[in-house]
Design a protein around this motif. Structure first.
Motif, PDB file in Angstrom:
ATOM      1  N   ASP A  78      -9.971  21.586  -1.852  1.00 50.96           N
ATOM      2  CA  ASP A  78     -10.090  20.272  -2.659  1.00 50.96           C
ATOM      3  C   ASP A  78      -9.836  19.140  -1.443  1.00 50.96           C
ATOM      4  O   ASP A  78      -8.816  19.123  -0.863  1.00 50.96           O
ATOM      5  N   VAL A  79     -10.704  18.087  -1.434  1.00 53.68           N
ATOM      6  CA  VAL A  79     -10.621  16.920  -0.853  1.00 53.68           C
ATOM      7  C   VAL A  79     -10.080  15.840  -1.681  1.00 53.68           C
ATOM      8  O   VAL A  79     -10.728  15.513  -2.861  1.00 53.68           O
ATOM      9  N   PRO A  80      -8.729  15.367  -1.472  1.00 51.14           N
ATOM     10  CA  PRO A  80      -8.136  14.463  -2.474  1.00 51.14           C
ATOM     11  C   PRO A  80      -8.980  13.407  -2.465  1.00 51.14           C
ATOM     12  O   PRO A  80      -9.838  12.990  -1.508  1.00 51.14           O
ATOM     13  N   PRO A  81      -8.777  12.653  -3.706  1.00 52.91           N
ATOM     14  CA  PRO A  81      -9.496  11.305  -4.014  1.00 52.91           C
ATOM     15  C   PRO A  81      -9.171  10.145  -2.812  1.00 52.91           C
ATOM     16  O   PRO A  81      -8.122  10.046  -2.420  1.00 52.91           O
ATOM     17  N   GLN A  82     -10.368   9.377  -2.312  1.00 51.59           N
ATOM     18  CA  GLN A  82     -10.044   8.288  -1.476  1.00 51.59           C
ATOM     19  C   GLN A  82     -10.888   7.144  -1.742  1.00 51.59           C
ATOM     20  O   GLN A  82     -11.828   7.165  -2.421  1.00 51.59           O
ATOM     21  N   GLU A  93     -14.012   5.302  -5.701  1.00 56.83           N
ATOM     22  CA  GLU A  93     -12.902   6.379  -5.474  1.00 56.83           C
ATOM     23  C   GLU A  93     -13.537   7.674  -5.460  1.00 56.83           C
ATOM     24  O   GLU A  93     -14.323   7.949  -6.595  1.00 56.83           O
ATOM     25  N   ASP A  95     -13.894  11.779  -4.635  1.00 57.72           N
ATOM     26  CA  ASP A  95     -13.272  13.356  -4.258  1.00 57.72           C
ATOM     27  C   ASP A  95     -14.258  14.210  -4.278  1.00 57.72           C
ATOM     28  O   ASP A  95     -15.447  14.191  -4.768  1.00 57.72           O
ATOM     29  N   GLN A 124     -13.531  13.312   4.743  1.00 51.23           N
ATOM     30  CA  GLN A 124     -13.005  12.113   4.140  1.00 51.23           C
ATOM     31  C   GLN A 124     -13.731  10.968   4.909  1.00 51.23           C
ATOM     32  O   GLN A 124     -14.366   9.972   4.326  1.00 51.23           O
ATOM     33  N   LYS A 171     -17.131  15.706  -6.445  1.00 52.12           N
ATOM     34  CA  LYS A 171     -16.793  15.942  -7.869  1.00 52.12           C
ATOM     35  C   LYS A 171     -16.862  14.877  -8.777  1.00 52.12           C
ATOM     36  O   LYS A 171     -17.644  14.687  -9.523  1.00 52.12           O
TER      37      LYS A 171
END
Length: 312
Positions: A78-82, A93, A95, A124, A171
């Motif tokens: 998973d790529v965290p929200p940025q 935002e 992700d 990211q 996502k």
């Protein structure tokens, strides 16, 4: 208190027992069963020695050491929200999720400290760079473009990290509430515009269909009237032709009869009968009729039309 010889022997025995226990533990640890789709990196005296594939392996105790264990199956990260800024300065935002697998365990161990963390950071930064070139509306339409660019960059870096990036999926792309409300209003306005346009197109098509129907009806009526007149004209022509043919045949037959012996007398007789019949009807009529003085002179009338009585 001075330790006795017995106490010294017990201490030595305990020390040897501990050493033996450590040896046994390391001996068992030197036996490795590697599962399928896994790879163990073995270091000998702190230096890379071998890569263990699936199966049974025996190592040298105190010399060989399993430094890294890699799972070769495809894994999901998973790529965290940025927060990212679009080209029209809207903060969104984003992700996502990365699908990758280890293809070179040696590079994955020594080419990068943590390939998972490195892949997340690179994904990211690449996402921020790509979204920075797009307007907000296009960020929702160009998900495939963003994903393809991230995969391309990760593949280039993954060659030295011993990993292969299969795909990257975004996502969520979440704009601020104010922008979201404005977009909803825009979507509603566009939906209403399309509804009005569809209604006007429907009315237009309905009017066109009605006019086409009236036009076709008038064409059908005119063609029907034209065909009726043609049929009547053809009927009259056929009637006139039939009458002309009948008259011609009658004249031919009459000429033939007159030319035959006694034909003129027979014709005079027939005309005489018709003559007398007409005179009889005139006599019964209640109206006044003005007649020429020589009406009763039948011979004179026959002579006028060339049917004098034949001399025997």
């Amino acid at each position: 208190m001075i330790p006795t010889e017995f106490d010294t022997d017990i201490l030595v025995l305990v020390i040897w027992g501990i050493i033996f226990l450590i040896f046994i533990v390391n001996l068992f640890r030197s036996i490795r069963l590697v599962p399928t789709k896994s790879a163990y990196i073995v270091e000998r005296l702190g230096k890379y020695h071998a890569t263990l594939d699936a199966g049974f392996h025996a190592l040298i105790p105190f010399v060989d050491n399993v430094a890294y264990i890699h799972d070769l199956k495809e894994e999901t990260i998973d790529v965290p929200p940025q927060e990212c800024f679009s080209s029209d300065e809207v903060n969104v935002e984003v992700d996502g999720v990365i699908y990758l697998s280890v293809v070179d365990p040696i590079k994955a161990s020594y080419g990068v400290t943590d390939y998972r963390f490195a892949a997340i950071q690179l994904a990211q930064t690449t996402t921020r760079s790509v979204i920075g070139t797009l307007e907000l509306d296009r960020t929702f339409e160009e998900r495939d473009l963003i994903s393809a660019k991230v995969v391309e960059v990760l593949d280039q870096a993954g060659a030295s990290w011993g990993i292969r990036v299969h795909r990257y999926e975004i996502k969520n792309i979440t704009p601020p509430e104010t922008v979201k409300n404005a977009m909803e209003m825009q979507v509603n306005a566009e939906r209403e515009r399309r509804a009005l346009l569809a209604k006007s197109e429907g009315d237009k098509q309905s009017k066109i269909n009605r006019s086409e129907g009236v036009k076709q009806e008038m064409i059908n009526l005119s063609e029907g009237e034209m065909q009726r007149r043609i049929n009547e004209a053809e009927g009259k022509a056929q009637e006139i032709l039939a009458l002309a043919q009948a008259t011609a045949e009658s004249i031919e037959k009459l000429a033939a009869v007159i030319s035959a012996p006694g034909g003129r007398n027979a014709l005079r007789m027939q005309l005489g009968e018709q003559y007398l019949g007409k005179l009889n009807k005139l006599g019964k009529s209640g109206s006044r009729v003005v007649l020429p003085a020589n009406l009763i002179d039948f011979q004179q009338w026959m002579g006028a039309i060339g049917l004098e009585e034949e001399q025997s």
